[in-house]
Design a protein around this motif. Structure first.
Motif, PDB file in Angstrom:
ATOM      1  N   LEU A 116      40.602   9.403 127.101  1.00 12.68           N
ATOM      2  CA  LEU A 116      39.929  10.633 126.679  1.00 12.68           C
ATOM      3  C   LEU A 116      40.779  11.332 125.632  1.00 12.68           C
ATOM      4  CD1 LEU A 116      37.596  12.692 127.090  1.00 12.68           C
ATOM      5  CD2 LEU A 116      39.081  13.839 128.750  1.00 12.68           C
ATOM      6  N   LEU A 117      40.207  11.557 124.465  1.00 14.79           N
ATOM      7  CA  LEU A 117      40.883  12.266 123.381  1.00 14.79           C
ATOM      8  C   LEU A 117      40.307  13.668 123.311  1.00 14.79           C
ATOM      9  CD1 LEU A 117      42.974  11.578 121.117  1.00 14.79           C
ATOM     10  CD2 LEU A 117      41.016  11.298 119.596  1.00 14.79           C
ATOM     11  N   THR A 118      41.151  14.686 123.528  1.00 15.85           N
ATOM     12  CA  THR A 118      40.654  16.059 123.600  1.00 15.85           C
ATOM     13  C   THR A 118      41.782  17.046 123.307  1.00 15.85           C
ATOM     14  OG1 THR A 118      39.639  17.714 125.087  1.00 15.85           O
ATOM     15  CG2 THR A 118      41.111  16.101 126.090  1.00 15.85           C
ATOM     16  N   HIS A 119      41.392  18.257 122.947  1.00 12.43           N
ATOM     17  CA  HIS A 119      42.364  19.339 122.775  1.00 12.43           C
ATOM     18  C   HIS A 119      42.677  20.016 124.105  1.00 12.43           C
ATOM     19  CE1 HIS A 119      38.338  21.059 122.668  1.00 12.43           C
ATOM     20  NE2 HIS A 119      38.878  22.172 123.135  1.00 12.43           N
ATOM     21  N   VAL A 120      41.884  19.753 125.136  1.00  9.21           N
ATOM     22  CA  VAL A 120      42.041  20.440 126.417  1.00  9.21           C
ATOM     23  C   VAL A 120      43.386  20.086 127.049  1.00  9.21           C
ATOM     24  CG1 VAL A 120      41.165  20.662 128.772  1.00  9.21           C
ATOM     25  CG2 VAL A 120      39.569  20.592 126.842  1.00  9.21           C
ATOM     26  N   GLY A 121      44.170  21.103 127.331  1.00  3.16           N
ATOM     27  CA  GLY A 121      45.485  20.920 127.939  1.00  3.16           C
ATOM     28  C   GLY A 121      46.647  21.166 127.002  1.00  3.16           C
ATOM     29  N   LEU A 122      46.398  21.249 125.697  1.00  5.18           N
ATOM     30  CA  LEU A 122      47.479  21.522 124.754  1.00  5.18           C
ATOM     31  C   LEU A 122      48.177  22.841 125.111  1.00  5.18           C
ATOM     32  CD1 LEU A 122      45.849  20.548 121.328  1.00  5.18           C
ATOM     33  CD2 LEU A 122      47.891  19.485 122.327  1.00  5.18           C
ATOM     34  N   GLY A 123      49.488  22.799 125.128  1.00  9.35           N
ATOM     35  CA  GLY A 123      50.255  24.016 125.400  1.00  9.35           C
ATOM     36  C   GLY A 123      50.364  24.377 126.861  1.00  9.35           C
ATOM     37  N   THR A 124      49.712  23.595 127.759  1.00 10.97           N
ATOM     38  CA  THR A 124      49.794  23.863 129.192  1.00 10.97           C
ATOM     39  C   THR A 124      50.727  22.848 129.854  1.00 10.97           C
ATOM     40  OG1 THR A 124      48.008  22.400 129.948  1.00 10.97           O
ATOM     41  CG2 THR A 124      47.372  24.546 129.047  1.00 10.97           C
ATOM     42  N   PHE A 125      50.847  22.921 131.168  1.00  9.80           N
ATOM     43  CA  PHE A 125      51.764  22.028 131.878  1.00  9.80           C
ATOM     44  C   PHE A 125      51.333  20.566 131.815  1.00  9.80           C
ATOM     45  CE2 PHE A 125      48.538  22.715 135.050  1.00  9.80           C
ATOM     46  CZ  PHE A 125      48.517  21.547 135.800  1.00  9.80           C
ATOM     47  N   VAL A 126      50.096  20.274 131.402  1.00 12.47           N
ATOM     48  CA  VAL A 126      49.704  18.865 131.283  1.00 12.47           C
ATOM     49  C   VAL A 126      50.091  18.282 129.929  1.00 12.47           C
ATOM     50  CG1 VAL A 126      47.822  19.092 132.934  1.00 12.47           C
ATOM     51  CG2 VAL A 126      47.344  19.403 130.516  1.00 12.47           C
TER      52      VAL A 126
ATOM     53  N   GLY B 209      43.516  13.632 111.623  1.00 13.61           N
ATOM     54  CA  GLY B 209      43.059  14.586 110.626  1.00 13.61           C
ATOM     55  C   GLY B 209      43.944  15.798 110.507  1.00 13.61           C
ATOM     56  N   GLY B 210      45.231  15.629 110.775  1.00 11.30           N
ATOM     57  CA  GLY B 210      46.161  16.748 110.671  1.00 11.30           C
ATOM     58  C   GLY B 210      46.163  17.669 111.869  1.00 11.30           C
ATOM     59  N   LYS B 211      45.424  17.317 112.961  1.00  9.53           N
ATOM     60  CA  LYS B 211      45.368  18.148 114.155  1.00  9.53           C
ATOM     61  C   LYS B 211      45.927  17.391 115.353  1.00  9.53           C
ATOM     62  CE  LYS B 211      41.418  21.121 113.028  1.00  9.53           C
ATOM     63  NZ  LYS B 211      40.085  21.598 113.497  1.00  9.53           N
ATOM     64  N   GLU B 212      46.525  18.139 116.259  1.00  9.29           N
ATOM     65  CA  GLU B 212      47.051  17.544 117.482  1.00  9.29           C
ATOM     66  C   GLU B 212      45.974  17.465 118.559  1.00  9.29           C
ATOM     67  OE1 GLU B 212      51.820  18.562 117.548  1.00  9.29           O
ATOM     68  OE2 GLU B 212      50.437  19.786 118.752  1.00  9.29           O
ATOM     69  N   TYR B 213      46.004  16.370 119.307  1.00  4.81           N
ATOM     70  CA  TYR B 213      45.132  16.193 120.463  1.00  4.81           C
ATOM     71  C   TYR B 213      45.945  15.561 121.585  1.00  4.81           C
ATOM     72  CZ  TYR B 213      41.288  16.828 117.129  1.00  4.81           C
ATOM     73  OH  TYR B 213      40.454  17.327 116.167  1.00  4.81           O
ATOM     74  N   LEU B 214      45.408  15.609 122.770  1.00  5.11           N
ATOM     75  CA  LEU B 214      45.984  14.883 123.893  1.00  5.11           C
ATOM     76  C   LEU B 214      45.123  13.660 124.188  1.00  5.11           C
ATOM     77  CD1 LEU B 214      46.970  17.755 126.364  1.00  5.11           C
ATOM     78  CD2 LEU B 214      48.400  16.598 124.668  1.00  5.11           C
ATOM     79  N   ARG B 215      45.787  12.548 124.428  1.00  8.50           N
ATOM     80  CA  ARG B 215      45.086  11.336 124.849  1.00  8.50           C
ATOM     81  C   ARG B 215      45.443  11.078 126.304  1.00  8.50           C
ATOM     82  NH1 ARG B 215      47.107   5.893 125.046  1.00  8.50           N
ATOM     83  NH2 ARG B 215      45.400   4.441 125.520  1.00  8.50           N
ATOM     84  N   TYR B 216      44.439  11.211 127.169  1.00  5.22           N
ATOM     85  CA  TYR B 216      44.611  10.902 128.579  1.00  5.22           C
ATOM     86  C   TYR B 216      44.315   9.415 128.749  1.00  5.22           C
ATOM     87  CZ  TYR B 216      44.633  15.953 129.188  1.00  5.22           C
ATOM     88  OH  TYR B 216      44.945  17.285 129.109  1.00  5.22           O
ATOM     89  N   LYS B 217      45.313   8.685 129.239  1.00  2.63           N
ATOM     90  CA  LYS B 217      45.248   7.229 129.225  1.00  2.63           C
ATOM     91  C   LYS B 217      44.294   6.687 130.296  1.00  2.63           C
ATOM     92  CE  LYS B 217      50.073   7.100 127.702  1.00  2.63           C
ATOM     93  NZ  LYS B 217      51.444   6.620 128.018  1.00  2.63           N
ATOM     94  N   PRO B 218      43.564   5.629 129.977  1.00  3.73           N
ATOM     95  CA  PRO B 218      42.656   5.034 130.964  1.00  3.73           C
ATOM     96  C   PRO B 218      43.408   4.155 131.959  1.00  3.73           C
ATOM     97  CG  PRO B 218      42.579   3.776 128.939  1.00  3.73           C
ATOM     98  CD  PRO B 218      43.514   4.938 128.676  1.00  3.73           C
ATOM     99  N   PHE B 219      42.771   3.858 133.066  1.00  8.07           N
ATOM    100  CA  PHE B 219      43.329   2.969 134.086  1.00  8.07           C
ATOM    101  C   PHE B 219      42.157   2.323 134.826  1.00  8.07           C
ATOM    102  CE2 PHE B 219      43.299   7.446 135.384  1.00  8.07           C
ATOM    103  CZ  PHE B 219      42.382   7.418 136.419  1.00  8.07           C
ATOM    104  N   PRO B 220      42.340   1.134 135.374  1.00  5.11           N
ATOM    105  CA  PRO B 220      41.255   0.502 136.138  1.00  5.11           C
ATOM    106  C   PRO B 220      40.975   1.275 137.432  1.00  5.11           C
ATOM    107  CG  PRO B 220      42.953  -1.091 135.535  1.00  5.11           C
ATOM    108  CD  PRO B 220      43.521   0.266 135.270  1.00  5.11           C
TER     109      PRO B 220
END
Length: 509
Positions: free
Chosen positions: A126-136, A160-171
């Motif tokens: 999951l690629l998202t901005h949600v969680g940036l700057g928080t404990f995750v 595109g010059g912006k930071e995102y968080l990538r939450y890694k997948p798992f089976p």
């Protein structure tokens, strides 16, 4: 040979193997919880010491704070790792995390629900901005809640010059879900459930990972009798169906069609709420509402705001949402947070979080454990215990306006209100307005960059986040600014002008 996926709970849980990653759905109070399967899995472990070393993943809190829900998994040896959005419904699991008996991780509830969908779709996480700057954010804690948690589940990427968080997948090896009706082919209908949650996403993740999908339902029906529009999880991705005729909508409510959205009906009468500090805070918070706003209420004092709106007959003035996927209706509270009577719409939770993360919310009313001089809020780790934010981060980070509501301090405070004033007879031993929060669940600096409007409303003072810091804007009538507020804070707030006095009407019977 005819397909027949019905089996006993004992047969179904035998599909769970040592070391499996198990995806769960559910919410507090028994919301869409596969209680029969959970109990059978617990019984198997206690009798055979299997399965062992499970990784358990869930988006929302599941349980009753005693023996049900996640408490069925809270045994040393049974679980190796928990990735949970919310933990408070299982004190035993919280203790295992505190005592380093398991690897404890917390990710935002919406992120987990959406990650299940991405895993099922075979996408790279999951690629998202949600969680940036928080404990995750991996530059802070990466969602790791104890020393035993060592794996990096999330990384920072730039596009595109912006930071995102990538939450890694798992089976996902096993999904345990719940519905209302099922046929022998495994088609699952959820018509009598109080919410859809992330049932399809969890099932999809397990099936497309080569795993097993186990479903619990209340009623078995003949093949071909379920309307296609009512089938939420198709039999093609279901491996086992357990029928539990005692299944109920919650731990306390067996069946109420107004809660499942099948029909509208009268709402049980509630007596008027007596004046209290909680009620006074809710009255002030309600001033932030505006007609036509899309809103969300969290747990705690925000419950009182929701009740106030309902008592005033103002439900139709706003578009009310719950992260579980429900719109409108009369919200239930306490153990039944997440349930609503006479809802206007029910969608799946990952889609609801899409709406939130895209900026669809106008106003969010949320509780707080503590907040600090930077405008940061901690609602995820309190008193050394893993709490988890549930949908808090997904909601708070993306609403246009965030109204944090809670008590100024706690543990022993004694306050008197009435006749239009508030009087502090004894301050609490624990301040909730601190210099630095223990954990960042909401980032004040990030909120300033995003241009969010952020308020912190307590019974005795109202604060606002600005680019220069936290401003004290209002105080309650009857309190002493220096003695009752400034001397009790962990930092000195900005006061470009003398604070206004809140309306005395908020403090009258």
């Amino acid at each position: 040979m005819a397909i027949n996926k019905f089996m006993s709970a004992a047969e179904a849980v035998a599909l769970v193997r040592d070391g499996d990653t198990v995806g769960l759905i559910g919410g507090g109070g028994g919301l869409v919880e596969a209680s029969c399967i959970f109990a059978a899995l617990e019984k198997r472990f206690l009798e055979t010491a299997q399965p062992r070393n499970l990784t358990v993943v869930h988006a929302l809190g599941i349980g009753d704070k005693k023996t049900k829900g996640m408490n069925c998994f809270a045994y040393e040896g049974m679980v190796k790792r928990v990735i949970g959005g919310h933990w408070v419904w299982s004190p035993r699991m919280q203790e295992l995390a505190r005592d380093e008996k398991i690897e404890a991780y917390v990710l935002p509830g919406g992120v987990i629900a959406q990650l299940f969908r991405e895993i099922g779709a075979g996408r790279p996480g999951l690629l998202t901005h949600v969680g940036l700057g928080t404990f995750v954010d991996p530059r802070i804690d990466g969602g790791k809640m104890n020393k035993s948690a060592k794996e990096d589940l999330v990384e920072v990427v730039e596009l595109g010059g912006k930071e995102y968080l990538r939450y890694k997948p798992f089976p996902v090896n096993v999904a345990i879900i719940r519905g209302s009706y099922a046929d022998a082919h495994g088609n699952i209908c959820m018509d009598q459930e109080p919410a859809n949650l992330d049932a399809y996403a969890v099932a999809l993740a397990a099936h497309n990972s080569g795993g097993k999908v186990i479903a619990q339902v209340r009623t078995a029906v003949d093949v071909g009798t379920l309307p296609a529009r009512s089938v939420r999880i198709p039999g093609a991705i279901v491996d086992a169906v357990v029928v539990d005729p005692t299944q109920s909508q919650s731990y306390d409510i067996v069946y109420d069609p107004t809660i499942s959205g099948e029909r509208r009906g009268p709402v049980p009468h509630e007596p008027p709420q007596p004046l209290s500090v909680r009620q006074a805070t809710a009255r002030r918070a309600a001033e932030e509402l505006r007609d036509g706003a899309v809103i969300n209420y969290g747990v705690g004092v925000p419950d009182a705001v929701a009740k106030l709106v309902a008592a005033r007959g103002d439900l139709d003035r706003y578009y009310q949402t719950i992260e579980h996927g429900t719109y409108g209706g009369n919200l239930l509270d306490g153990m039944l947070f997440g349930f609503a009577r006479n809802a206007s719409a029910m969608i799946d939770a990952p889609s609801q979080f899409d709406f939130y993360s895209g900026g669809g919310l106008d106003i969010a009313f949320l509780g707080f454990g503590e907040f600090d001089q930077h405008g940061n809020v901690n609602a995820s780790k309190l008193g050394g215990l893993t709490v988890g934010p549930g949908g808090f981060i997904d909601i708070a980070q993306n609403a246009r306006k965030v109204v944090f509501c809670g008590n100024f301090d706690t543990k022993g405070s004694k306050l008197n209100t009435g006749h239009g004033e508030l009087h502090v007879e004894r301050n609490g031993d624990v301040s909730k307005v601190v210099a630095e929060v223990d954990q960042i669940t909401f980032s004040g600096p990030q909120a300033v960059v995003r241009g969010q409007e952020v308020l912190y409303i307590t019974e005795r003072a109202v604060f606002r986040l600005t680019k220069d810091g936290v401003v004290l804007e209002e105080i309650a009538p009857g309190v002493d600014l220096q003695r009752d507020i400034l001397d009790r804070m962990g930092f000195k707030p900005l006061m470009p002008q003398p604070p206004k006095v809140m309306s005395g009407e908020h403090f009258k019977e």
